[in-house]
Scaffold this motif. Structure first.
Motif, short mmCIF file in Angstrom:
data_model
loop_
_atom_site.label_atom_id
_atom_site.label_comp_id
_atom_site.label_asym_id
_atom_site.label_seq_id
_atom_site.Cartn_x
_atom_site.Cartn_y
_atom_site.Cartn_z
N GLN A 116 0.91 -1.19 0.03
CA GLN A 116 -0.11 0.02 -0.05
C GLN A 116 0.82 1.37 -0.06
N GLY A 117 2.04 1.29 0.39
CA GLY A 117 2.85 2.32 0.60
C GLY A 117 3.99 2.65 -0.42
N LEU A 118 4.10 2.05 -1.47
CA LEU A 118 5.01 2.16 -2.57
C LEU A 118 4.29 2.73 -3.77
N ALA A 119 4.78 3.81 -4.28
CA ALA A 119 4.30 4.53 -5.36
C ALA A 119 4.83 3.83 -6.65
N ARG A 120 6.19 3.89 -6.65
CA ARG A 120 6.73 3.21 -7.91
C ARG A 120 8.45 3.10 -7.18
N PHE A 121 9.04 2.24 -8.22
CA PHE A 121 10.49 1.95 -8.00
C PHE A 121 11.15 1.94 -9.36
N THR A 122 12.43 1.92 -9.23
CA THR A 122 13.39 2.09 -10.28
C THR A 122 14.72 1.18 -9.92
N VAL A 123 15.07 0.19 -10.83
CA VAL A 123 16.53 -0.41 -10.66
C VAL A 123 17.42 0.23 -11.55
N ARG A 124 18.49 0.85 -10.97
CA ARG A 124 19.70 1.69 -11.64
C ARG A 124 20.91 0.81 -11.77
N GLU A 125 21.52 0.94 -12.56
CA GLU A 125 22.76 0.21 -12.69
C GLU A 125 23.86 1.00 -12.30
N ALA A 126 24.85 0.41 -12.00
CA ALA A 126 25.89 1.16 -11.31
C ALA A 126 26.66 2.08 -12.24
N THR A 127 27.04 3.41 -11.68
CA THR A 127 27.73 4.24 -12.56
C THR A 127 29.20 4.63 -11.90
N LEU A 128 29.85 5.50 -12.64
CA LEU A 128 31.09 5.81 -12.11
C LEU A 128 30.89 6.79 -10.86
N ASP A 129 29.71 7.23 -10.57
CA ASP A 129 29.41 8.11 -9.34
C ASP A 129 29.40 7.21 -8.12
N ASP A 130 28.88 5.87 -8.31
CA ASP A 130 28.77 4.95 -7.17
C ASP A 130 30.36 4.44 -6.97
N VAL A 131 31.17 4.19 -7.91
CA VAL A 131 32.53 3.97 -7.75
C VAL A 131 33.18 4.94 -7.00
N PHE A 132 33.24 6.13 -7.41
CA PHE A 132 33.72 7.39 -6.68
C PHE A 132 33.40 7.43 -5.28
N LEU A 133 31.88 7.40 -4.84
CA LEU A 133 31.55 7.36 -3.68
C LEU A 133 32.15 6.14 -2.86
N THR A 134 31.97 4.91 -3.18
CA THR A 134 32.52 3.81 -2.73
C THR A 134 33.98 3.84 -2.35
N LEU A 135 34.96 4.47 -3.44
CA LEU A 135 36.39 4.54 -3.16
C LEU A 135 36.87 5.70 -2.30
N THR A 136 36.07 6.85 -2.70
CA THR A 136 36.63 7.93 -1.75
C THR A 136 35.81 8.58 -0.53
N GLY A 137 34.58 8.15 -0.36
CA GLY A 137 33.89 8.33 0.70
C GLY A 137 33.23 9.88 0.28
N ASP A 138 33.49 10.31 -0.69
CA ASP A 138 33.02 11.68 -1.14
C ASP A 138 31.97 11.63 -2.05
N PRO A 139 31.04 12.75 -2.05
CA PRO A 139 30.24 12.85 -3.40
C PRO A 139 31.12 12.99 -4.69
N VAL A 140 30.07 13.20 -5.63
CA VAL A 140 30.66 13.56 -7.10
C VAL A 140 31.50 14.73 -6.88
N PRO A 141 32.99 14.97 -7.21
CA PRO A 141 33.51 16.16 -7.03
C PRO A 141 33.31 17.40 -7.80
N ALA A 142 33.78 18.45 -7.07
CA ALA A 142 33.44 19.58 -7.51
C ALA A 142 34.23 20.08 -8.79
#
Length: 321
Positions: free
Chosen positions: A288-314
């Motif tokens: 009853q509570g879920l409106a919609r969902f999406t499955v997104r593939e991994a991106t380099l943004d995810d890699v960057f965050l995993t390896l550095t602990g930082d969001p996408v760089p400035a």
């Protein structure tokens, strides 16, 4: 990869500024004729690495070789083999595009007639023939970057360093420059680029080196890095604040992204159907509570965050390191 295959090689490279280690034992290799991207958060050491390889900065320790030449002992040989295009176009605004290229060719040692031919060839290669007779001050940002890159190729280098080459360009100009970089690699030129655009590294680079804390955090192709360090993500949009709060509670520390205003949550997943079904049942057991969902593939943004602990760089690297 053997030593003879490496256009660029660093071993335990070190450099400090004011007692702060900017490079702390960097070891990497760049294959000949490849496009190799350096990614990392602000202060990771990308620009310092390029400056050392281009003989503009001396390392405190370790070894760096370009085209087989040591950057400290064989500085003059390194400089004859390379070219560097920095973040800002090094051009004379009051000269025309053709005059800039002719001047660079003469400084590179070409005779007058050969310099004119080289300038003409480069104007054609970079689609600047129509603008070649205009002063550079009238050029757009994209045209200036193309001319700067053309100037860096006057001496026909075997290795070219591009330090954030598309910073400040519009999407069309970035696309055009990407095509030029791909052509360079196709012609056998080795390209080492630093970039703050993850899409750029994903699009251009044969291999990507992620720097963090002055060290090599990971290296590989974009697909390889995504597979090793990225993750599929299940993105959920809930129907109301109550459903959002209940779903967030059920997921607990597994939540990788939350936006209460938009009623959005995200959680890492292996992308397989069994796990997706399990997560959906867990998050919304009464359906009853879920409106919609999406499955997104991994991106380099995810890699960057995993390896550095930082969001996408400035978009700019602080303090030029």
């Amino acid at each position: 990869m053997g030593v003879t295959d490496a256009a660029v090689e660093t071993v335990d490279l070190r450099r400090s500024y004011g007692g702060v280690a900017v490079l702390d034992g960097l070891t990497m290799r760049v294959a000949r004729g490849s496009v190799h991207a350096l990614l990392g958060p602000n202060g990771a050491g990308k620009t310092t690495t390029v400056r050392i390889l281009a003989t503009l900065t001396t390392p405190d320790g370790g070894v760096a070789r370009v085209d087989g030449h040591d950057v400290v002992r064989d500085r003059s040989r390194v400089r004859r083999a390379i070219s560097l295009a920095g973040q800002h176009a090094a051009l004379d605004d009051q000269q025309t595009g053709a005059e800039n290229l002719h001047m660079m060719a003469r400084l590179a040692g070409l005779a007058p007639a050969a310099a004119r031919r080289r300038a003409t060839d480069l104007l054609e290669r970079f689609d600047l023939v129509a603008a070649g007779g205009r002063r550079v001050v009238t050029y757009s940002g994209g045209m200036r970057r193309r001319l700067d890159l053309a100037a860096s190729l006057v001496g026909q280098p075997s290795v070219i360093f591009l330090d954030e080459p598309t910073t400040g360009l519009d999407p069309r100009s970035r696309q055009g420059l990407w095509e030029v970089v791909a052509e360079l690699a196709g012609a056998g030129v080795t390209v080492l680029l630093t970039t703050q655009y993850l899409e750029e590294a994903d699009r251009l680079a044969d291999r990507i080196a992620v720097l963090h804390g002055g060290r090599l955090a990971a290296e590989g192709s974009a697909d390889d890095l995504k597979r090793r360090f990225g993750a599929h993500r299940l993105e959920l949009t809930l129907r109301d604040a109550r459903s959002f709060a209940e779903a967030a509670h059920r997921l607990g520390g597994r939540v990788t992204h939350r936006d209460p205003a938009r009623l959005e949550l995200a959680v890492a997943t292996d992308g397989g159907a069994p796990e997706i079904r399990h997560l959906l049942d867990e998050v919304d057991p009464d359906r009853q509570g879920l409106a919609r969902f999406t499955v997104r593939e991994a991106t380099l943004d995810d890699v960057f965050l995993t390896l550095t602990g930082d969001p996408v760089p400035a978009r700019r690297e602080a303090a030029g390191v």
